[in-house]
Motif scaffolding. Sequence first.
Motif, short mmCIF file in Angstrom:
data_model
loop_
_atom_site.label_atom_id
_atom_site.label_comp_id
_atom_site.label_asym_id
_atom_site.label_seq_id
_atom_site.Cartn_x
_atom_site.Cartn_y
_atom_site.Cartn_z
N ALA A 50 92.14 -111.89 47.96
CA ALA A 50 92.24 -113.27 48.42
C ALA A 50 91.63 -113.42 49.80
O ALA A 50 91.74 -112.53 50.66
CB ALA A 50 93.70 -113.72 48.44
N ILE A 51 90.97 -114.56 50.01
CA ILE A 51 90.45 -114.93 51.33
C ILE A 51 90.88 -116.36 51.59
O ILE A 51 91.11 -117.14 50.66
CB ILE A 51 88.91 -114.79 51.40
N SER A 52 91.01 -116.74 52.86
CA SER A 52 91.58 -118.06 53.14
C SER A 52 91.07 -118.63 54.45
O SER A 52 90.84 -117.92 55.43
CB SER A 52 93.12 -117.96 53.19
N ALA B 167 94.37 -107.27 48.76
CA ALA B 167 94.08 -107.56 50.17
C ALA B 167 93.96 -109.06 50.35
O ALA B 167 93.59 -109.78 49.42
CB ALA B 167 92.80 -106.87 50.63
N PHE B 168 94.27 -109.51 51.57
CA PHE B 168 94.15 -110.91 51.95
C PHE B 168 93.43 -110.94 53.29
O PHE B 168 93.87 -110.29 54.25
CB PHE B 168 95.54 -111.53 52.06
N VAL C 123 101.70 -114.63 55.03
CA VAL C 123 101.17 -113.72 54.01
C VAL C 123 101.72 -112.31 54.23
O VAL C 123 102.14 -111.63 53.29
CB VAL C 123 99.63 -113.73 54.05
N THR C 124 101.72 -111.88 55.48
CA THR C 124 102.28 -110.55 55.79
C THR C 124 103.76 -110.50 55.46
O THR C 124 104.24 -109.52 54.89
CB THR C 124 102.04 -110.23 57.28
N ALA C 125 104.49 -111.56 55.79
CA ALA C 125 105.92 -111.61 55.48
C ALA C 125 106.18 -111.55 53.98
O ALA C 125 107.23 -111.09 53.53
CB ALA C 125 106.55 -112.86 56.08
N ILE D 115 102.03 -108.93 51.42
CA ILE D 115 100.64 -108.80 50.98
C ILE D 115 99.81 -108.17 52.11
O ILE D 115 99.87 -108.64 53.24
CB ILE D 115 100.06 -110.19 50.63
N PRO D 116 99.05 -107.11 51.84
CA PRO D 116 98.20 -106.52 52.89
C PRO D 116 97.23 -107.56 53.43
O PRO D 116 96.54 -108.23 52.67
CB PRO D 116 97.47 -105.39 52.16
#
Length: 385
Positions: free
Chosen positions: A84-86, A174-175, A341-343, A346-347
């Motif tokens: 994922a990318i954002s 990964a994000f 996202v980290t919470a 998700i890496p």
Amino acid sequence: MINLSGNKISAFVDELTQEYYQIWEDVCNIESPSAFKAGVDAVGQFFAEKALKRGWKVEYCRQPVSGDAVCITLNPDVDAPPVAISGHMDTVHPVGSFGTPTVWKDDEKIYGPGTTDCKSGCVQGFFALDVLDRCGYRKRPVKLLLQSDEEVGSRTSKKETIGWICQQAKDAVAFFNLEDSHPGKAGISRKGIARYEFTVTGKAAHSCACDNGANAITQAAHMIIELEKLKDRKTITCNCGLISGGSTPNSVPDKCTFMADFRYSNNEHLETIQRILNTVSTTEYVPGCSSTYAQFSYRVAMPVVQRNLDLLDRVNEILESAGMRTLAPVALGGGSDAADVTAAGIPCLDGMGPEGGGVHSLREFAVLASLPASTKQLATILYHL
């Protein structure tokens, strides 16, 4: 394999750069402050229409007040964990702030609302998907998540948009959050943000008999001085940046409101902040005054976690193998969706977007050459994860 794919990626980026410079300018000309749903939705539709023409999947998180968040997926039918990318589509600038023209370029930079924060990241993300598609990449789904109310901590959507984004990315290997970059670095931590609104009540009186009143502004001033003592960047800071009170200069004000913005390094600091809030709000600095407070908005902190460090190690293996500059870990200021996202487990790496400056000001700009450079970096990482 990396050299071959790298050559293909680089060639496609070079071929498409001028087209994406124009896309960058076009999307920044769509003014989209967080509170302007029509503008934010227009940005989302801009990308959605281009994605549908390429045969990619488009999904929405529909919202009644904030803009709709958007998920664009390349390779939606591939049975593999996604990546994922954002980026976020909303800006802090009221419509018309930049005058006419809204966006302009010179030989080195592009200027205007969102040129760095964060439409540059949205364009970069779409650019990377386009390049991967042209390279025949089919290893795993790639999700481009376009957030609609990031600048207000997802407050207008009542956290629904960021919750939806985390759900879309829950199985991702990964994000990558495409906020503006610090060249040669990747963000592994962010401050949390908690904003509170204080309402101070006093007793009105004529100015000539001010000793019979209770000045709410004076009470607020004492409270602000106490809160402003929090200035440790390693732990907790507080800034009181908005205040309103009084009605006439010859009256003792019986009302005053102000906002306090706390930044904190880890989520345990919220307990300390809460104790301070309780102490300050219950202390009668001016006899006859009282105060209440309510949380206006919040964003969790992004502490350093091992899974993000492991992702950075993998990213650097890819970049080194491709003959590209590796990335050093950095703690970033401000808040971002990467914290949520980290919470969510998700890496994640933050600050992976193009380079710019003047963020949240009328001097906002981005470096033109950083779009193709950051797209090559991102597409290379995605290709080999």
